[in-house]
Design an enzyme around this catalytic site. Structure first.
Site, mmCIF file in Angstrom:
data_model
loop_
_atom_site.group_PDB
_atom_site.id
_atom_site.type_symbol
_atom_site.label_atom_id
_atom_site.label_comp_id
_atom_site.label_asym_id
_atom_site.label_seq_id
_atom_site.Cartn_x
_atom_site.Cartn_y
_atom_site.Cartn_z
ATOM 1 N N TYR A 155 0.838 -1.197 0.000
ATOM 2 C CA TYR A 155 0.000 0.000 0.000
ATOM 3 C C TYR A 155 0.873 1.247 0.000
ATOM 4 O O TYR A 155 0.649 2.184 -0.779
ATOM 5 C CB TYR A 155 -0.924 -0.004 1.221
ATOM 6 C CG TYR A 155 -1.810 1.216 1.315
ATOM 7 C CD1 TYR A 155 -2.964 1.312 0.552
ATOM 8 C CD2 TYR A 155 -1.486 2.270 2.171
ATOM 9 C CE1 TYR A 155 -3.779 2.436 0.636
ATOM 10 C CE2 TYR A 155 -2.284 3.391 2.261
ATOM 11 C CZ TYR A 155 -3.432 3.477 1.486
ATOM 12 O OH TYR A 155 -4.240 4.591 1.568
ATOM 13 N N LYS A 159 1.161 4.235 -2.906
ATOM 14 C CA LYS A 159 0.923 5.651 -2.630
ATOM 15 C C LYS A 159 2.181 6.487 -2.872
ATOM 16 O O LYS A 159 2.091 7.661 -3.269
ATOM 17 C CB LYS A 159 0.425 5.828 -1.192
ATOM 18 C CG LYS A 159 -0.981 5.279 -0.964
ATOM 19 C CD LYS A 159 -2.013 5.979 -1.837
ATOM 20 C CE LYS A 159 -3.441 5.582 -1.497
ATOM 21 N NZ LYS A 159 -4.448 6.322 -2.277
#
Length: 252
Positions: A155, A159
């Site tokens: 994740y 990002k």
């Protein structure tokens, strides 16, 4: 009325941060395309916005595909005559796990929605922006992109990629008078929170997240919407390629 006569697209706006962004954009005079894969949630969001006397339409689209990106831009142009603001807010979370245990398909999905979709939507929107003489793209990233948590490596990487894409597009789109910025929240009180807590909603895990934030609370949809609408407005007309942290100091 910062967005009077402006047209915006907000992805992932059937709930959470996205709904509040779309609602506030319309409240401040804009016409908004609500984009979500969940048709029921998207149509309810539109009903709430229209019920308050504002302009909105729903577009069901998979933002991780060029067809989906094209569809939402077409919806903006056909419904409201153009496009001024694009908010790439749709995202896919990760349940905490060791990096070696992460499912490959979920890894690919996170990168497709959290990073690739930004490229696709920018490409789809470019001609519409040129017709208007410029535009704004705001990407909802995450403080995890610069300050990863253990068990959230994929994740965080997706990002971080979104942050890099933001800066790169800011340079490439500047000649067309398109500003591109990112807003990076800390974990928020949204439906995604339980995923970040491993599918549980125990008060102990919630408090652990809160304890990592110097200001002592999670982000709210109102916090994120306020930051995004500022960055999308003419008040931020000389800001591009920036990452605005809405994180209560966690990134520090």
């Amino acid at each position: 009325m910062r967005f009077k006569d402006k047209v915006g697209i907000v992805t992932g706006s059937g709930s959470g941060f996205g709904f509040e962004i779309a609602r506030r954009f319309a409240e401040e005079g804009g016409s908004v395309v609500v984009v979500d894969l969940n048709a029921e949630a998207g149509e309810k969001a539109v009903a709430k916005i229209e019920g308050a006397g504002h302009k909105a339409v729903f577009c069901k689209a998979d933002v991780a595909t060029r067809a989906g990106a094209d569809a939402m831009v077409t919806a903006a142009v056909e419904s409201f005559g153009g496009l001024d603001v694009l908010v790439n807010n749709a995202g896919v979370p990760q349940r905490p796990c060791h990096f070696a245990a992460l499912d490959e398909d979920h890894y690919d999905l996170m990168f497709a929605v959290n990073a690739k979709a930004i490229y696709l939507s920018a490409a789809a929107a470019l001609d519409a922006f040129k017709t208007r003489g410029g535009g704004v793209i705001i990407n909802t990233t995450s403080i995890g992109g610069t300050r990863p948590r253990p068990g959230m490596s994929a994740y965080a990487a997706s990002k971080a990629a979104a942050n890099a894409i933001t800066k790169a597009l800011a340079l490439e789109m500047a000649p067309d008078k398109v500003r591109v910025n990112a807003v990076a929240p800390v974990a928020g009180d949204t439906p995604m929170l339980s995923e970040f807590m491993g599918g549980e909603s125990s008060e102990d895990k919630r408090q652990a997240f809160i304890n990592s934030v110097p200001l002592g609370r999670l982000s709210t949809p109102e916090d994120v919407a306020a930051a995004i609408l500022f960055m999308a407005s003419d008040e931020a007309s000389l800001i591009t390629g920036a990452e605005l942290a809405v994180d209560g100091g966690r990134g520090v």
